[in-house]
Write a protein that holds these residues in place. Structure first.
Motif, PDB file in Angstrom:
ATOM      1  N   ILE A  34       2.029   0.125  16.469  1.00 53.90           N
ATOM      2  CA  ILE A  34       2.572   1.115  15.541  1.00 53.90           C
ATOM      3  C   ILE A  34       1.422   1.852  14.866  1.00 53.90           C
ATOM      4  N   TYR A  36       0.702   3.963  11.376  1.00 57.18           N
ATOM      5  CA  TYR A  36       1.206   4.238  10.040  1.00 57.18           C
ATOM      6  C   TYR A  36       0.330   5.269   9.348  1.00 57.18           C
ATOM      7  N   GLN A  38      -0.653   6.399   5.423  1.00 58.28           N
ATOM      8  CA  GLN A  38      -0.555   5.990   4.032  1.00 58.28           C
ATOM      9  C   GLN A  38      -1.184   7.036   3.126  1.00 58.28           C
ATOM     10  N   GLY A  43       3.235   3.330  -0.026  1.00 55.18           N
ATOM     11  CA  GLY A  43       3.179   2.337   1.026  1.00 55.18           C
ATOM     12  C   GLY A  43       3.026   3.007   2.378  1.00 55.18           C
ATOM     13  N   PRO A  44       2.645   2.260   3.385  1.00 53.99           N
ATOM     14  CA  PRO A  44       2.510   2.825   4.736  1.00 53.99           C
ATOM     15  C   PRO A  44       3.830   3.384   5.241  1.00 53.99           C
ATOM     16  N   PHE A  89      -3.391   3.916   9.832  1.00 58.47           N
ATOM     17  CA  PHE A  89      -3.607   2.555  10.296  1.00 58.47           C
ATOM     18  C   PHE A  89      -2.890   2.333  11.621  1.00 58.47           C
ATOM     19  N   ASN A  93       1.664  -5.833  17.064  1.00 63.55           N
ATOM     20  CA  ASN A  93       2.658  -6.858  16.802  1.00 63.55           C
ATOM     21  C   ASN A  93       2.394  -8.059  17.687  1.00 63.55           C
ATOM     22  N   LEU A 100       2.651  -8.291  11.939  1.00 61.53           N
ATOM     23  CA  LEU A 100       1.771  -7.189  12.288  1.00 61.53           C
ATOM     24  C   LEU A 100       0.348  -7.472  11.835  1.00 61.53           C
ATOM     25  N   PHE A 102      -3.106  -5.403  11.123  1.00 63.26           N
ATOM     26  CA  PHE A 102      -3.508  -4.026  10.881  1.00 63.26           C
ATOM     27  C   PHE A 102      -4.991  -3.811  11.173  1.00 63.26           C
ATOM     28  N   GLY A 103      -5.304  -2.618  11.661  1.00 65.55           N
ATOM     29  CA  GLY A 103      -6.676  -2.185  11.788  1.00 65.55           C
ATOM     30  C   GLY A 103      -7.221  -1.756  10.442  1.00 65.55           C
ATOM     31  N   GLN A 104      -8.508  -1.371  10.417  1.00 66.22           N
ATOM     32  CA  GLN A 104      -9.159  -1.114   9.139  1.00 66.22           C
ATOM     33  C   GLN A 104      -8.761   0.215   8.510  1.00 66.22           C
ATOM     34  N   GLY A 105      -8.262   1.137   9.262  1.00 66.78           N
ATOM     35  CA  GLY A 105      -7.857   2.417   8.701  1.00 66.78           C
ATOM     36  C   GLY A 105      -8.854   3.518   8.924  1.00 66.78           C
TER      37      GLY A 105
END
Lengths: 112, 114
Positions: A34, A36, A38, A43-44, A89, A93, A100, A102-105
């Protein structure tokens, strides 16, 4: 532990250009991914997703590409607009537990 | 999609105190998740909260520090106990969509510990 990482922590583009945000994931068993968005103070927000049995999926102005061979994910935003400025981000999954990772962004900045 | 409401949206707390964050969902969901987002960083999963069972905590997070309640299928709370400035973060509640689809997030609780 397992992690999802991003190649570019910051990205600055001109309005109207296309943006590409990259992500590397480490768990070959991940079956769902996924992206996202933000915005500050929020929130995401879901942008687009892709399952592991697909290579590409398109949405409105966004495309996600999945390369399972090298465990790489990318988000392409066409005709980037100032409203696209945010932190993006990727998340993978894990098939067990439904959680989930998450990557660092990547912070996307769009210059008018 | 699910609509998730978190309360409070932000708070400033004294060190050594505890804060309970509430998460309300507009539909019944099996799994609820609590994340922490430290300043300028990504989201880290704290725990998974299932109704009728103990929460499952991720490595680095313990029940004594982050007790979780899940009294029904639409509500959960996360408590940040004995707070220190290092606990200053955004805490986010999330639920899974149907059919293993995208997770939906609340707007987050911005916590500052002084």
């Amino acid at each position: 532990g397992e992690s999802v990482g991003l190649h570019l922590p910051t990205l600055s583009v001109q309005e109207g250009d296309n943006s590409i945000i990259n992500c590397a994931y480490s768990n070959s068993a991940s079956d769902y991914f996924i992206w996202y968005k933000q915005e500050s103070g929020k929130g995401p927000q879901f942008i687009i997703d892709i399952r592991s049995n697909m290579d590409k999926r398109q949405g409105q102005r966004v495309t996600v590409l999945l390369n399972k061979t090298v465990k790489h994910l990318s988000l392409q935003i066409a005709a980037t607009q100032p409203g696209d400025s945010a932190v993006y981000f990727c998340a993978e999954n894990l098939p067990i537990g439904g959680k989930l990772i998450f990557g660092q962004g990547t912070e996307l900045s769009v210059k008018p | 999609s699910a609509v998730i409401s978190q309360k409070p949206s932000r708070d400033i707390c004294q060190r050594g105190t505890s804060l309970t964050i509430q998460c309300q969902v507009d539909s019944q969901v099996t799994m609820m998740f609590w994340y922490r987002q430290q300043p300028g960083q990504s989201l880290t999963l704290i725990a998974t909260a299932n109704q009728g069972s103990e929460a499952t905590y991720e490595s680095g997070f313990v029940i004594d520090k982050f007790p979780i309640s899940r009294p029904n299928l639409t509500f959960s709370t996360l408590t940040v106990s004995n707070m220190s400035p290092e606990d200053s973060s955004i805490y986010l509640c999330s639920v899974e969509g149907q059919g293993n689809t995208e997770a939906f997030f609340g707007q987050g609780t911005r916590l500052t510990v002084v």
